[in-house]
Design a protein around this motif. Structure first.
Motif, PDB file in Angstrom:
ATOM      1  N   MET A 203      29.535  43.366  62.681  1.00  0.00           N
ATOM      2  CA  MET A 203      29.614  44.741  62.211  1.00  0.00           C
ATOM      3  C   MET A 203      28.240  45.151  61.684  1.00  0.00           C
ATOM      4  N   ARG A 204      27.739  46.266  62.193  1.00  0.00           N
ATOM      5  CA  ARG A 204      26.433  46.751  61.751  1.00  0.00           C
ATOM      6  C   ARG A 204      26.585  47.658  60.553  1.00  0.00           C
ATOM      7  N   THR A 205      25.727  47.446  59.579  1.00  0.00           N
ATOM      8  CA  THR A 205      25.769  48.311  58.410  1.00  0.00           C
ATOM      9  C   THR A 205      24.450  49.057  58.203  1.00  0.00           C
ATOM     10  N   LEU A 206      23.464  48.738  58.996  1.00  0.00           N
ATOM     11  CA  LEU A 206      22.165  49.397  58.870  1.00  0.00           C
ATOM     12  C   LEU A 206      21.949  50.324  60.056  1.00  0.00           C
ATOM     13  N   PRO A 207      21.270  51.423  59.842  1.00  0.00           N
ATOM     14  CA  PRO A 207      20.996  52.319  60.974  1.00  0.00           C
ATOM     15  C   PRO A 207      20.000  51.677  61.934  1.00  0.00           C
ATOM     16  N   PRO A 208      19.976  52.130  63.174  1.00  0.00           N
ATOM     17  CA  PRO A 208      19.015  51.596  64.139  1.00  0.00           C
ATOM     18  C   PRO A 208      17.583  51.969  63.753  1.00  0.00           C
ATOM     19  N   GLU A 209      16.647  51.258  64.341  1.00  0.00           N
ATOM     20  CA  GLU A 209      15.234  51.571  64.089  1.00  0.00           C
ATOM     21  C   GLU A 209      14.972  53.024  64.463  1.00  0.00           C
ATOM     22  N   GLU A 210      14.040  53.627  63.796  1.00  0.00           N
ATOM     23  CA  GLU A 210      13.648  55.023  64.019  1.00  0.00           C
ATOM     24  C   GLU A 210      14.703  56.037  63.581  1.00  0.00           C
ATOM     25  N   PHE A 211      15.814  55.585  62.977  1.00  0.00           N
ATOM     26  CA  PHE A 211      16.847  56.526  62.544  1.00  0.00           C
ATOM     27  C   PHE A 211      16.290  57.485  61.494  1.00  0.00           C
ATOM     28  N   LEU A 212      15.526  56.968  60.549  1.00  0.00           N
ATOM     29  CA  LEU A 212      15.003  57.834  59.488  1.00  0.00           C
ATOM     30  C   LEU A 212      14.035  58.874  60.034  1.00  0.00           C
ATOM     31  N   THR A 213      13.306  58.529  61.082  1.00  0.00           N
ATOM     32  CA  THR A 213      12.417  59.498  61.723  1.00  0.00           C
ATOM     33  C   THR A 213      13.235  60.601  62.383  1.00  0.00           C
TER      34      THR A 213
END
Length: 155
Positions: A1-11
């Motif tokens: 289960m993923r709990t962190l957003p994918p890379e570049e999500f904050l961008t």
């Protein structure tokens, strides 16, 4: 289960947030605003929400995300022609229940909808008019819970 957003999500979030802020700024900084401008600004914000959800979930192929707004309409405020339209397009209601026996309905606003099917914040072309029932007992419960939460959140 993923709990962190994918890379570049904050961008992506920053870009979408800026687009939503720009849409709102146009509405709130103008002395005269046309209805179409307000509808477009709402769709931009809805599009931002569904786009972020899709990005967060890894942009699954073949899956479109959609959002819309439904307006609360008290049955007592509906004229006879509107009640007929509601009766013809209401969903999730038992056969034989008269619209007048409801407290209210939720009225889908197709112009205030969007989907990730397109790259633009345009109304969802797959939607058709429909209403959702709000029975009198449920509305009383919702009102009571809302009042309880409002009182306790401010204490």
């Amino acid at each position: 289960m993923r709990t962190l957003p994918p890379e570049e999500f904050l961008t992506d979030f920053a870009e979408i947030n800026n687009a939503c802020n720009d849409a709102a700024r146009v509405i709130f900084s103008s002395a005269i605003v046309e209805r179409e401008q307000i509808e477009q600004a709402i769709r931009v914000v809805l599009d931002g929400v569904v786009t972020l959800a899709k990005i967060f979930e890894g942009k699954p192929s073949g899956i479109d995300y959609a959002a819309n707004i439904m307006l609360y309409r008290g049955v007592d405020s509906l004229i006879d022609d509107e009640k007929k339209l509601v009766a013809e397009n209401i969903m999730f209601i038992e056969n034989g229940v008269d619209v007048s026996a409801l407290d209210a309905v939720l009225d889908l606003q197709i112009l205030l909808s969007t989907t990730t099917e397109t790259d633009q914040a345009v109304p969802d072309k797959n939607l058709r008019p429909f209403f959702l029932p709000i029975p009198k007992e449920l509305n009383h419960l919702i009102t009571s819970v809302t009042r309880y939460c409002q009182v306790h959140l401010w204490l």
